[in-house]
Write a protein that holds these residues in place. Structure first.
Motif, PDB file in Angstrom:
ATOM      1  N   ILE A   1       0.878  -1.074   0.242  1.00 27.05           N
ATOM      2  CA  ILE A   1       0.300   0.124  -0.219  1.00 27.05           C
ATOM      3  C   ILE A   1       0.756   1.380   0.155  1.00 27.05           C
ATOM      4  CG2 ILE A   1      -2.021   0.975   0.849  1.00 27.05           C
ATOM      5  CD1 ILE A   1      -2.807  -1.352   0.009  1.00 27.05           C
ATOM      6  N   ALA A   2       0.720   1.788  -0.877  1.00 25.15           N
ATOM      7  CA  ALA A   2       1.374   3.712  -1.229  1.00 25.15           C
ATOM      8  C   ALA A   2       0.853   4.263  -0.554  1.00 25.15           C
ATOM      9  CB  ALA A   2       1.945   3.838  -2.786  1.00 25.15           C
ATOM     10  N   SER A   3      -0.483   4.339  -0.393  1.00 26.27           N
ATOM     11  CA  SER A   3      -1.532   5.396  -0.259  1.00 26.27           C
ATOM     12  C   SER A   3      -2.558   5.208   0.910  1.00 26.27           C
ATOM     13  CB  SER A   3      -1.592   6.506  -1.267  1.00 26.27           C
ATOM     14  OG  SER A   3      -2.706   7.864  -0.521  1.00 26.27           O
ATOM     15  N   ILE A   4      -2.530   5.566   1.667  1.00 25.44           N
ATOM     16  CA  ILE A   4      -4.093   5.309   2.532  1.00 25.44           C
ATOM     17  C   ILE A   4      -5.127   6.226   1.877  1.00 25.44           C
ATOM     18  CG2 ILE A   4      -4.708   4.950   4.849  1.00 25.44           C
ATOM     19  CD1 ILE A   4      -2.881   4.330   5.867  1.00 25.44           C
ATOM     20  N   ALA A   5      -5.115   6.793   1.539  1.00 20.62           N
ATOM     21  CA  ALA A   5      -5.818   7.954   1.251  1.00 20.62           C
ATOM     22  C   ALA A   5      -6.266   7.239  -0.277  1.00 20.62           C
ATOM     23  CB  ALA A   5      -5.628   9.343   1.301  1.00 20.62           C
ATOM     24  N   ASN A   6      -5.665   7.134  -0.921  1.00 22.80           N
ATOM     25  CA  ASN A   6      -5.428   6.612  -2.223  1.00 22.80           C
ATOM     26  C   ASN A   6      -6.135   5.258  -2.717  1.00 22.80           C
ATOM     27  OD1 ASN A   6      -5.404   9.332  -3.411  1.00 22.80           O
ATOM     28  ND2 ASN A   6      -3.238   8.866  -3.817  1.00 22.80           N
ATOM     29  N   ASP A   7      -5.581   4.252  -1.589  1.00 25.83           N
ATOM     30  CA  ASP A   7      -5.989   3.083  -2.126  1.00 25.83           C
ATOM     31  C   ASP A   7      -6.605   2.530  -1.395  1.00 25.83           C
ATOM     32  OD1 ASP A   7      -3.265   2.823  -3.540  1.00 25.83           O
ATOM     33  OD2 ASP A   7      -2.128   2.107  -2.455  1.00 25.83           O
ATOM     34  N   LEU A   8      -7.215   3.033  -0.473  1.00 25.76           N
ATOM     35  CA  LEU A   8      -8.407   2.373   1.086  1.00 25.76           C
ATOM     36  C   LEU A   8      -9.109   3.774   1.130  1.00 25.76           C
ATOM     37  CD1 LEU A   8      -6.166   0.515   3.165  1.00 25.76           C
ATOM     38  CD2 LEU A   8      -7.401  -0.354   1.433  1.00 25.76           C
ATOM     39  N   PRO A   9     -10.006   4.086   0.407  1.00 29.41           N
ATOM     40  CA  PRO A   9     -10.678   5.282   0.283  1.00 29.41           C
ATOM     41  C   PRO A   9     -11.635   5.171   1.951  1.00 29.41           C
ATOM     42  CG  PRO A   9     -11.350   4.048  -1.179  1.00 29.41           C
ATOM     43  CD  PRO A   9     -10.577   3.163  -0.890  1.00 29.41           C
ATOM     44  N   ASP A  10     -11.756   4.341   2.272  1.00 27.01           N
ATOM     45  CA  ASP A  10     -12.884   4.182   3.565  1.00 27.01           C
ATOM     46  C   ASP A  10     -11.882   5.207   4.502  1.00 27.01           C
ATOM     47  OD1 ASP A  10     -14.902   3.443   1.954  1.00 27.01           O
ATOM     48  OD2 ASP A  10     -14.075   1.395   1.858  1.00 27.01           O
ATOM     49  N   PHE A  11     -10.373   4.451   4.333  1.00 33.40           N
ATOM     50  CA  PHE A  11      -9.870   5.428   6.076  1.00 33.40           C
ATOM     51  C   PHE A  11      -9.530   6.661   5.760  1.00 33.40           C
ATOM     52  CE2 PHE A  11      -9.902   0.624   5.350  1.00 33.40           C
ATOM     53  CZ  PHE A  11      -9.805   0.661   6.678  1.00 33.40           C
ATOM     54  N   SER A  12      -9.662   7.325   4.187  1.00 33.31           N
ATOM     55  CA  SER A  12      -9.638   8.699   4.135  1.00 33.31           C
ATOM     56  C   SER A  12      -8.817   9.711   4.985  1.00 33.31           C
ATOM     57  CB  SER A  12     -10.372   9.195   3.291  1.00 33.31           C
ATOM     58  OG  SER A  12     -12.073   9.129   3.237  1.00 33.31           O
ATOM     59  N   HIS A  13     -10.412   9.423   5.838  1.00 27.98           N
ATOM     60  CA  HIS A  13      -9.936  10.760   7.324  1.00 27.98           C
ATOM     61  C   HIS A  13      -8.070  10.432   7.966  1.00 27.98           C
ATOM     62  CE1 HIS A  13     -11.652   7.399   9.380  1.00 27.98           C
ATOM     63  NE2 HIS A  13     -10.879   7.413   9.886  1.00 27.98           N
ATOM     64  N   PHE A  14      -7.829   8.745   7.374  1.00 24.27           N
ATOM     65  CA  PHE A  14      -6.487   9.649   8.691  1.00 24.27           C
ATOM     66  C   PHE A  14      -5.466  10.533   7.485  1.00 24.27           C
ATOM     67  CE2 PHE A  14      -8.554   5.642  10.045  1.00 24.27           C
ATOM     68  CZ  PHE A  14      -8.021   5.818  12.169  1.00 24.27           C
ATOM     69  N   LYS A  15      -5.686  10.902   6.336  1.00 22.80           N
ATOM     70  CA  LYS A  15      -4.728  12.111   5.294  1.00 22.80           C
ATOM     71  C   LYS A  15      -4.718  12.773   6.536  1.00 22.80           C
ATOM     72  CE  LYS A  15      -8.286  14.100   3.208  1.00 22.80           C
ATOM     73  NZ  LYS A  15      -8.879  14.859   2.123  1.00 22.80           N
ATOM     74  N   ALA A  16      -4.827  13.482   7.526  1.00 24.04           N
ATOM     75  CA  ALA A  16      -4.801  13.967   8.198  1.00 24.04           C
ATOM     76  C   ALA A  16      -3.062  13.955   9.076  1.00 24.04           C
ATOM     77  CB  ALA A  16      -5.381  14.695   9.030  1.00 24.04           C
ATOM     78  N   PHE A  17      -2.600  12.855   8.947  1.00 29.08           N
ATOM     79  CA  PHE A  17      -1.729  11.908   9.785  1.00 29.08           C
ATOM     80  C   PHE A  17      -0.088  12.407   8.501  1.00 29.08           C
ATOM     81  CE2 PHE A  17      -4.438  10.303  12.318  1.00 29.08           C
ATOM     82  CZ  PHE A  17      -3.378  10.922  13.729  1.00 29.08           C
ATOM     83  N   PRO A  18       0.707  13.395   8.105  1.00 26.65           N
ATOM     84  CA  PRO A  18       1.614  13.097   7.481  1.00 26.65           C
ATOM     85  C   PRO A  18       2.441  11.894   6.928  1.00 26.65           C
ATOM     86  CG  PRO A  18       2.100  14.896   8.727  1.00 26.65           C
ATOM     87  CD  PRO A  18       1.149  14.185   9.351  1.00 26.65           C
TER      88      PRO A  18
END
Length: 238
Positions: free
Chosen positions: A208-225
């Motif tokens: 998994i390279a990007s949680i926000a892109n690969d796992l959209p159900d967990f996109s709220h974690f994109k606040a963590f850089p």
């Protein structure tokens, strides 16, 4: 009368103990040194575990040398070395040993666990509250245990997430402040599983390279850089 014979026998018996050689000074010093060494080895062999429990809008952070029965707050305060911290003052850190958290609701769990490096985690629900669907992201988790005795009278469940890595692996942080950035393993735990009496389950996704892109159900974690030049192993626990 045989009094003289008895007296003679007593006089003959005396020299057996009187003639025994007492330990020399060097022997006494050696015995003392060995005792100190054994005590030091025993003390180092005792590894304290961390217990955190939330109660009445406060957080108690405890170091315990023995296992404490789940949700026994009085025993924890008596047997462990505890200090009180305010919820807003809780800092993200890392836990290389055992971490146990007693909680009554999920309000503080995110602040304590999200992207926090923890290898061995136990979560104990100490109330009958119904928990909302809310995900926790734990870094470097190897083993998870959960206890729902306060809600359901079922035995503790245990789940092995992964067994790879050692003290020098990327799953173990080198910095307590930014250690989660080097984490290769991320586990997403749905706290709503405490509402069910089903068995603990998980599945993992690699590269998994990007949680926000690969796992959209967990996109709220994109606040963590999280760094974009790394691939991760993501485990979903439900």
């Amino acid at each position: 009368m045989n009094w003289p014979l008895k007296k003679k026998q007593e006089e003959h018996a005396g020299p057996h103990w009187a003639g025994m050689a007492l330990p020399s000074r060097h022997c006494l010093l050696l015995i003392g040194a060995l005792g100190i060494f054994a005590l030091d080895c025993f003390t180092k062999g005792q590894k304290n575990s961390t217990l955190i429990f939330t109660k009445e809008n406060t957080i108690r952070n405890c170091s315990c040398s023995a296992d404490i029965r789940d949700c026994d707050y009085s025993l924890a305060n008596l047997m462990c070395s505890c200090k009180t911290i305010l919820p807003f003052a809780a800092e993200r850190t890392s836990y290389k040993g055992h971490l146990t958290i007693w909680f009554t609701d999920s309000s503080v769990l995110g602040r304590l666990l999200n992207f926090t490096p923890v290898q061995d985690l136990k979560l104990s629900l100490c109330s009958s509250n119904t928990l909302p669907t809310e995900y926790l992201a734990v870094c470097g988790l190897k083993r998870l245990r959960i206890s729902t005795e306060a809600k359901y009278p079922f035995p503790e469940q245990s789940l092995l997430i992964h067994s790879g890595g050692d003290s020098d692996s990327p799953a173990t942080p080198t910095s307590s402040h930014k250690g989660w950035e080097a984490c290769m393993y991320i586990s997403f735990l749905d706290v709503a599983l405490f509402n069910r009496d089903s068995s603990l389950k998980s599945y993992s996704i690699e590269n998994i390279a990007s949680i926000a892109n690969d796992l959209p159900d967990f996109s709220h974690f994109k606040a963590f850089p999280m760094p974009n030049n790394k691939s991760y192993v993501v485990t979903i626990i439900y």
